[in-house]
Scaffold this active site. Structure first.
Site, mmCIF file in Angstrom:
data_model
loop_
_atom_site.group_PDB
_atom_site.id
_atom_site.type_symbol
_atom_site.label_atom_id
_atom_site.label_comp_id
_atom_site.label_asym_id
_atom_site.label_seq_id
_atom_site.Cartn_x
_atom_site.Cartn_y
_atom_site.Cartn_z
ATOM 1 C CE LYS A 16 41.871 34.852 47.042
ATOM 2 N NZ LYS A 16 43.094 34.278 46.439
ATOM 3 N NE ARG A 91 45.228 29.058 41.335
ATOM 4 C CZ ARG A 91 44.493 30.113 41.625
ATOM 5 N NH1 ARG A 91 43.380 29.979 42.303
ATOM 6 N NH2 ARG A 91 44.873 31.309 41.241
ATOM 7 N NE ARG A 130 34.270 43.214 39.903
ATOM 8 C CZ ARG A 130 35.342 42.488 40.249
ATOM 9 N NH1 ARG A 130 36.078 42.860 41.269
ATOM 10 N NH2 ARG A 130 35.655 41.401 39.586
ATOM 11 N NE ARG A 163 36.193 42.655 35.006
ATOM 12 C CZ ARG A 163 37.114 41.893 35.573
ATOM 13 N NH1 ARG A 163 38.323 41.846 35.094
ATOM 14 N NH2 ARG A 163 36.839 41.184 36.647
ATOM 15 N NE ARG A 174 35.891 34.627 38.560
ATOM 16 C CZ ARG A 174 35.810 35.913 38.917
ATOM 17 N NH1 ARG A 174 34.824 36.674 38.471
ATOM 18 N NH2 ARG A 174 36.705 36.433 39.714
#
Ligand SMILES: [Zn+2]
Length: 224
Positions: A16, A91, A130, A163, A174
């Site tokens: 996004k 949201r 990542r 992370r 999430r």
């Protein structure tokens, strides 16, 4: 030229942010990420920023009305003349309704809600791969941008870590949050017939092409 008043939706890892920046460039639209806007307003010490700060300092959520007021203020700036890209808000359906009301008062309405989708397996692979260095937060990806030596930063030799946000169990959480909260919003924009589904599982350039083509058609239709 008809306006492009856009809302961006999509799960974490669907790309996004990347697409929003390209979209802003391609169509000359301001990118309004509400998270950053809130931080900027607090830092700049604007009246709304001061109000928001009081909630944040108490550990409370900033109320919808305050965020809406900030967005409205932002939309009165001349650079939104051709349209805008709103990310991070709404949201919930209540927020979406409030946004519609405010836009109506400004004599505007949403042109489209762009939903950038990618299935869970792809999102998981993108996010969990990542790596970031402990020294300067340089970014790598085990599949798409691998470091020369595993677990070492190419640029400063410091250690690479995952992370907390990118740990599989956190990603899963999430995604669950996203689905629970955003599904109703998708229905909301679908019923207004302004939802546009974009396939975010392809590579970033292909996604950009799909968005550009879709919006170009939309703009043409708006001119009729
Ligand atoms: Zn580094």
């Amino acid at each position: 030229m008809p306006q492009l008043n856009l809302v961006l939706l999509g799960p974490p890892g669907a790309g996004k942010g990347t697409q929003a920046r390209r979209l802003a460039e391609d169509f000359g639209l301001p990118y309004i990420a509400t998270g950053n806007m809130l931080r900027d307003a607090v830092q700049a010490g604007t009246e709304l920023g001061e109000q928001a700060k009081r909630f944040m300092n108490n550990g409370d959520l900033v109320p919808d009305e305050l965020i809406i007021a900030m967005i409205t203020e932002r939309l009165e700036q001349p650079d939104t003349e051709k349209g805008f890209i709103l990310d991070g808000f709404p949201r919930t359906n209540a927020q979406a309704e409030a946004l519609d009301r405010e836009l109506l008062e400004l004599g505007r309405s949403l042109t489209a809600a762009l939903l950038i989708e990618a299935d869970e397996e792809i999102v998981m692979r993108r996010l969990s791969g990542r790596r970031v260095c402990v020294k300067h937060q340089h970014n790598f990806h085990v599949d798409f941008d691998p470091p020369k030596h595993p677990d070492r930063c190419d640029r400063d030799g410091s250690r690479l870590i995952i992370r907390d946000d990118d740990k599989p169990e956190v990603i899963k959480h999430r995604l669950d949050e996203y689905h629970a909260k955003t599904e109703p919003l998708i229905g909301y924009y679908e019923s207004q017939e302004i939802l546009l589904r974009i396939d975010g599982s392809r590579d970033a350039d292909q996604v950009r092409d799909q968005i550009r083509a879709t919006l170009a058609v939309l703009r043409l239709e708006g001119q009729k």
